[in-house]
Scaffold this active site. Structure first.
Site, PDB file in Angstrom:
ATOM      1  N   SER A 199       3.486  -6.198   8.123  1.00  0.00           N
ATOM      2  CA  SER A 199       2.916  -7.521   8.392  1.00  0.00           C
ATOM      3  C   SER A 199       3.209  -8.536   7.298  1.00  0.00           C
ATOM      4  CB  SER A 199       1.403  -7.406   8.601  1.00  0.00           C
ATOM      5  OG  SER A 199       1.106  -6.547   9.676  1.00  0.00           O
ATOM      6  N   HIS A 246      -0.953 -10.533   4.670  1.00  0.00           N
ATOM      7  CA  HIS A 246      -0.493 -11.646   5.482  1.00  0.00           C
ATOM      8  C   HIS A 246      -0.348 -12.924   4.653  1.00  0.00           C
ATOM      9  CE1 HIS A 246      -2.029  -9.758   9.513  1.00  0.00           C
ATOM     10  NE2 HIS A 246      -1.310  -8.927   8.781  1.00  0.00           N
TER      11      HIS A 246
END
Length: 295
Positions: A199, A246
């Site tokens: 991610s 993220h």
């Protein structure tokens, strides 16, 4: 038609205009000489588009610039025959690791990102010298849905970015963004919390894509909407998501992406790879700081 003279309307505008038609805005550039060209002037080539002069072999002015003999991307990378080769390799590595951790379950514990574990007794983790986990966790997935969403994002975002940046610049963006996500997770998450997944790198591609779309004067709203949706899921309660990965990847992607597509041609390589080195240095310093805290 000759090149537009200095002091002409093109120089006074912030939006690029065709070098042959000063009244036509465009986000497309010749893949050889990099001059802006409008749809009327662009000539389809094996990769991208070229201006009429480069197609005729004349190039800008009396002849092509020395560096114009090899087609270049907007970031100065070499135009490759397969514009998705690195993306395919990254997909293959992720898929291979996914199969491996399900074939040998004990392998998962050696690849995921963790600061230090267990609290007592013989310990393992990044704080114990296992820095390789910052990298291996980027390619490790346990749940099929997690793997699927990340690989979909890699294919959708990675292909166009690889084509726009070139292979080496694209690979540097992906790896350093992923490392930035791992480093921020290591810094802010509890030392005993384990995390894994691509991610961070995918959010780095999001950030770089937004910068590239803005640079080409395309409609950036679809990218922003998709990014906001992903950030909403990132911070929504009930989802076991490492938001640090993220955010770390996103910030690194924006910084590196900006350097990639806005660097001046004269100092392009220095600015691009210098920015990569600076972000990587921040990753190393962050890891050292957190290791000192946990140790």
């Amino acid at each position: 038609m000759d090149d537009q003279a200095a002091g002409s309307p093109q120089d006074a505008r912030s939006v690029p205009v065709c070098y042959r038609h000063a009244d036509r805005e465009t986000g497309i550039r010749c893949t050889r000489c990099e001059r802006p060209i409008c749809p009327e002037c662009m000539v389809s080539a094996s990769v991208g588009f070229q201006c009429p002069e480069c197609v005729r072999g004349g190039g800008p002015g009396a002849g092509p610039a020395p560096a114009a003999s090899t087609p270049r991307t907007i970031a100065g990378g070499t135009v490759a025959g397969d514009p998705r080769l690195i993306t395919k390799i990254l997909l293959g590595i992720n898929a291979a690791v996914f199969v491996a951790v399900h074939a040998w379950p004990s392998l998962l514990g050696r690849l995921l990102l963790i600061g230090t574990w267990p609290p007592l007794g013989p310990v393992e983790g990044v704080a114990e010298g296992e820095w390789y986990r910052l990298v291996t966790s980027m390619f490790t997935h346990e749940a099929i849905w997690h793997m699927g969403f990340n690989m979909l994002g890699l294919w959708w975002l990675g292909g166009p970015l690889e084509q726009a940046l070139g292979r080496s610049r694209y690979l540097a963006l992906y790896l350093i963004s992923g490392l930035a996500g791992s480093a921020l997770t290591y810094l802010l998450a509890p030392g005993t919390t384990a995390s894994l997944g691509a991610s961070g790198a995918i959010f780095g591609l999001f950030g770089a894509t937004a910068v590239l779309v803005r640079r080409l004067n395309y409609d950036i709203r679809p990218i922003i909407v998709l990014l906001v949706i992903n950030l909403v899921f990132t911070f929504s309660p009930g989802f076991d998501i490492a938001w640090q990965a993220h955010i770390g990847g996103l910030v690194a992607g924006v910084v590196i992406g900006y350097a990639m597509v806005h660097a001046s041609r004269e100092r392009r390589a220095l600015i691009q790879y210098g920015t990569c080195a600076l972000v990587l240095a921040v990753v190393v310093l962050t890891t050292l700081l957190r290791t000192a805290q946990l140790a």
